[in-house]
Design a protein around this motif. Structure first.
Motif, PDB file in Angstrom:
ATOM      1  N   ILE A 150      27.721 -16.000  15.734  1.00  0.00           N
ATOM      2  CA  ILE A 150      26.998 -15.339  14.641  1.00  0.00           C
ATOM      3  C   ILE A 150      27.048 -16.207  13.387  1.00  0.00           C
ATOM      4  N   SER A 151      28.216 -16.723  13.064  1.00  0.00           N
ATOM      5  CA  SER A 151      28.383 -17.567  11.886  1.00  0.00           C
ATOM      6  C   SER A 151      27.587 -18.863  12.006  1.00  0.00           C
ATOM      7  N   ALA A 152      27.575 -19.469  13.189  1.00  0.00           N
ATOM      8  CA  ALA A 152      26.899 -20.750  13.395  1.00  0.00           C
ATOM      9  C   ALA A 152      25.385 -20.618  13.378  1.00  0.00           C
ATOM     10  N   THR A 153      24.864 -19.467  13.828  1.00  0.00           N
ATOM     11  CA  THR A 153      23.416 -19.314  13.962  1.00  0.00           C
ATOM     12  C   THR A 153      22.773 -18.525  12.829  1.00  0.00           C
ATOM     13  N   GLY A 154      23.525 -17.648  12.213  1.00  0.00           N
ATOM     14  CA  GLY A 154      22.956 -16.775  11.193  1.00  0.00           C
ATOM     15  C   GLY A 154      22.312 -15.523  11.770  1.00  0.00           C
ATOM     16  N   TYR A 155      22.360 -15.376  13.100  1.00  0.00           N
ATOM     17  CA  TYR A 155      21.809 -14.195  13.758  1.00  0.00           C
ATOM     18  C   TYR A 155      22.919 -13.206  14.087  1.00  0.00           C
ATOM     19  N   LYS A 156      22.574 -11.944  14.098  1.00  0.00           N
ATOM     20  CA  LYS A 156      23.523 -10.898  14.470  1.00  0.00           C
ATOM     21  C   LYS A 156      23.531 -10.710  15.982  1.00  0.00           C
ATOM     22  N   ARG A 157      24.474  -9.900  16.459  1.00  0.00           N
ATOM     23  CA  ARG A 157      24.686  -9.675  17.888  1.00  0.00           C
ATOM     24  C   ARG A 157      23.402  -9.253  18.607  1.00  0.00           C
ATOM     25  N   SER A 158      22.702  -8.277  18.059  1.00  0.00           N
ATOM     26  CA  SER A 158      21.519  -7.753  18.748  1.00  0.00           C
ATOM     27  C   SER A 158      20.454  -8.828  18.928  1.00  0.00           C
ATOM     28  N   SER A 159      20.241  -9.664  17.925  1.00  0.00           N
ATOM     29  CA  SER A 159      19.252 -10.736  18.033  1.00  0.00           C
ATOM     30  C   SER A 159      19.684 -11.780  19.055  1.00  0.00           C
ATOM     31  N   ILE A 160      20.955 -12.130  19.052  1.00  0.00           N
ATOM     32  CA  ILE A 160      21.464 -13.118  20.003  1.00  0.00           C
ATOM     33  C   ILE A 160      21.241 -12.646  21.433  1.00  0.00           C
ATOM     34  N   TYR A 161      21.573 -11.395  21.718  1.00  0.00           N
ATOM     35  CA  TYR A 161      21.399 -10.873  23.075  1.00  0.00           C
ATOM     36  C   TYR A 161      19.913 -10.719  23.428  1.00  0.00           C
ATOM     37  N   LEU A 162      19.072 -10.385  22.459  1.00  0.00           N
ATOM     38  CA  LEU A 162      17.636 -10.312  22.695  1.00  0.00           C
ATOM     39  C   LEU A 162      17.095 -11.693  23.053  1.00  0.00           C
ATOM     40  N   PHE A 163      17.478 -12.714  22.288  1.00  0.00           N
ATOM     41  CA  PHE A 163      17.043 -14.077  22.573  1.00  0.00           C
ATOM     42  C   PHE A 163      17.553 -14.540  23.943  1.00  0.00           C
ATOM     43  N   MET A 164      18.767 -14.169  24.302  1.00  0.00           N
ATOM     44  CA  MET A 164      19.288 -14.521  25.621  1.00  0.00           C
ATOM     45  C   MET A 164      18.448 -13.880  26.710  1.00  0.00           C
ATOM     46  N   ASP A 165      18.116 -12.605  26.545  1.00  0.00           N
ATOM     47  CA  ASP A 165      17.277 -11.904  27.535  1.00  0.00           C
ATOM     48  C   ASP A 165      15.923 -12.566  27.698  1.00  0.00           C
ATOM     49  N   ARG A 166      15.396 -13.122  26.615  1.00  0.00           N
ATOM     50  CA  ARG A 166      14.092 -13.793  26.647  1.00  0.00           C
ATOM     51  C   ARG A 166      14.197 -15.235  27.153  1.00  0.00           C
TER      52      ARG A 166
END
Length: 63
Positions: free
Chosen positions: A14-30
């Motif tokens: 989260i700190s390295a990307t600036g994205y929160k948990r929900s966005s990270i998991y959404l991007f992973m799903d995509r």
């Protein structure tokens, strides 16, 4: 960046990307973000080199 390869846990990702948990998991799903890996019965982590490369690609304007 260019540190040694290590396991990054979610708060560090989260700190390295600036994205929160929900966005990270959404991007992973995509398929748009590095996949996490199971590192224990109730723990996951990300490869630091994959995260660093993803951030570098975004900063360079690549997809």
């Amino acid at each position: 960046m260019n540190q040694s390869r290590r396991i990054m846990r979610l708060p560090e990702v989260i700190s390295a990307t600036g994205y929160k948990r929900s966005s990270i998991y959404l991007f992973m799903d995509r398929g748009e973000f590095p996949r996490c890996r199971r590192i224990g019965p109730r723990a996951v982590g990300w490869d630091s080199l994959e995260i660093e490369n993803w951030v570098a690609e975004k900063l360079e304007g690549r997809k």
